[in-house]
Write an enzyme that holds these catalytic residues in place. Structure first.
Site, PDB file in Angstrom:
ATOM      1  N   GLY A  97      24.143  26.131  35.842  1.00 43.52           N
ATOM      2  CA  GLY A  97      25.385  26.808  36.177  1.00 43.52           C
ATOM      3  C   GLY A  97      25.631  26.843  37.677  1.00 43.52           C
ATOM      4  O   GLY A  97      24.689  26.947  38.477  1.00 43.52           O
ATOM      5  N   ASP A 141      19.622  37.192  39.229  1.00 44.34           N
ATOM      6  CA  ASP A 141      21.060  37.482  39.267  1.00 44.34           C
ATOM      7  C   ASP A 141      21.407  38.305  38.029  1.00 44.34           C
ATOM      8  O   ASP A 141      21.355  37.819  36.898  1.00 44.34           O
ATOM      9  CB  ASP A 141      21.851  36.177  39.297  1.00 44.34           C
ATOM     10  CG  ASP A 141      23.312  36.397  39.679  1.00 44.34           C
ATOM     11  OD1 ASP A 141      23.818  37.516  39.463  1.00 44.34           O
ATOM     12  OD2 ASP A 141      23.952  35.458  40.191  1.00 44.34           O
ATOM     13  N   ASP A 165      26.812  29.149  39.446  1.00 42.85           N
ATOM     14  CA  ASP A 165      26.387  30.410  40.062  1.00 42.85           C
ATOM     15  C   ASP A 165      24.919  30.338  40.477  1.00 42.85           C
ATOM     16  O   ASP A 165      24.550  30.786  41.576  1.00 42.85           O
ATOM     17  CB  ASP A 165      26.624  31.586  39.116  1.00 42.85           C
ATOM     18  CG  ASP A 165      25.978  31.407  37.740  1.00 42.85           C
ATOM     19  OD1 ASP A 165      25.648  30.252  37.373  1.00 42.85           O
ATOM     20  OD2 ASP A 165      25.818  32.425  37.035  1.00 42.85           O
TER      21      ASP A 165
END
Length: 254
Positions: A107, A129, A109
Site C-alpha cells: 500500500g 501505523d 501509505d
C-alpha cells in the site's frame, strides 16, 4: 508549497509543506460518495481556515488505499491549485527497495511511512501505523523493506465487539485508571487498550528475535497517542510520519 493528502479508509489526512516544514495537518472523513466539486470545497475551506491561498502551491501528492476516491480527490486538488498532482504508485521514485513477493501489493501509505523512516530514523526500524487496520512494517539495517503484519485496527475490533454482543455498549476510548475493571465500561476500555498495547509489545519482541537486532520503533496514525503510552517498549510517536514521507517522495519526483 506542496499539498500532501493521505486517503485512508476512515479519514483523509491533509498537510501543507513549505521548504520541508509542515504548516498544518487536518483530518476529514473519507466520503466515497462525494464528488470532485464537494472535495474541492472541503479542501478550499481547510486552506482558508489555515490562512493559506489555494494559488500558492507548486504541486501536490496523494497516497491512497481507497481507489474509488483517489481520482476524485486528485481532480479536486488539481482544480483547486491549478497544478499537477502525483499519486504514489508504479513509476514513482521512492528510493525504497521492497523485498516482498509482489512489491506492487504494498500500500502507498506503507511506502510513504517507510520512506520517511529510512530518511529520518536509525535502521533497522519498525513502523506501526494505527488506523482502520494496524499495519506493522519492518526495514532492515540495509534499508530494505522486508514486509510486516496487518492486524485489525482498534476501532474495528471494538465495533465488532459492540455489534455482535447485545449487552455491551458503545464506549469512548478514555484510558482506564487500572488494568482490572470493576464495571462493564471500564472492563471494555481496559480490555481494548491494554490488549492492543500488549499485542504491539509482543509483535515487536518477536520481530527483533527474528531479525536478531534491536530496532527503532516508530508509531503513527490516529489511535497511536491513545495506545502507545500503555506499551512497555520505548516507541516514538510521529503523527507526521506519512506526510513527511510524501514530501520526500514529491521532492524525488518533481
Amino acid at each position: 508549497m506542496v499539498l500532501a493528502v493521505d486517503i485512508g479508509n476512515s479519514n483523509i489526512v491533509m498537510g501543507c509543506f513549505e521548504n520541508d516544514k509542515i504548516l498544518f495537518i487536518e483530518r476529514l472523513s473519507t466520503n466515497r460518495g462525494a464528488t470532485a466539486l464537494e472535495y474541492t470545497i472541503m479542501l478550499k475551506n481547510i486552506l482558508e481556515l489555515n490562512g493559506i491561498s489555494h494559488m500558492d502551491f507548486q504541486g501536490g501528492i496523494i497516497s491512497s488505499v481507497v481507489p474509488s476516491v483517489t481520482l476524485t480527490v486528485r481532480a479536486a486538488m488539481e482544480r483547486l491549485t491549478c497544478k499537477k498532482v502525483m499519486i504514489v504508485g508504479p513509476g514513482i521514485k521512492t528510493g525504497l527497495k521492497i523485498m516482498l513477493d509482489n512489491p506492487a501489493q504494498l500500500g502507498s501509505d506503507r511506502v510513504a511511512d517507510a520512506v520517511a523512516a529510512i530518511n529520518l530514523y536509525p535502521v533497522p526500524c519498525i513502523m506501526i501505523d494505527m488506523g482502520t487496520a494496524t499495519t506493522i512494517s519492518v526495514i532492515d539495517s540495509q534499508k530494505n523493506f522486508l514486509g510486516g503484519l496487518i492486524i485489525p485496527g482498534l476501532m474495528t475490533s471494538l465495533d465488532s465487539l459492540t455489534v455482535r454482543t447485545s449487552q455491551l455498549p458503545n464506549i469512548s476510548l478514555v484510558p482506564p485508571n487500572k488494568v482490572i475493571g470493576t464495571n462493564t465500561v471500564d472492563c471494555m476500555r481496559s480490555g481494548i487498550i491494554n490488549s492492543t498495547a500488549s499485542s504491539i509489545d509482543g509483535v515487536i519482541e518477536r520481530i527483533e528475535e527474528e531479525l536478531g537486532e534491536t530496532c527503532t520503533v516508530i508509531s503513527t496514525g490516529g489511535i497511536a497517542k491513545t495506545i502507545i503510552p500503555f506499551c512497555k517498549r520505548k516507541i516514538i510517536i510521529d503523527d507526521e510520519l506519512l506526510l513527511k514521507g510524501l514530501c520526500i517522495i514529491y521532492n524525488k519526483n518533481k
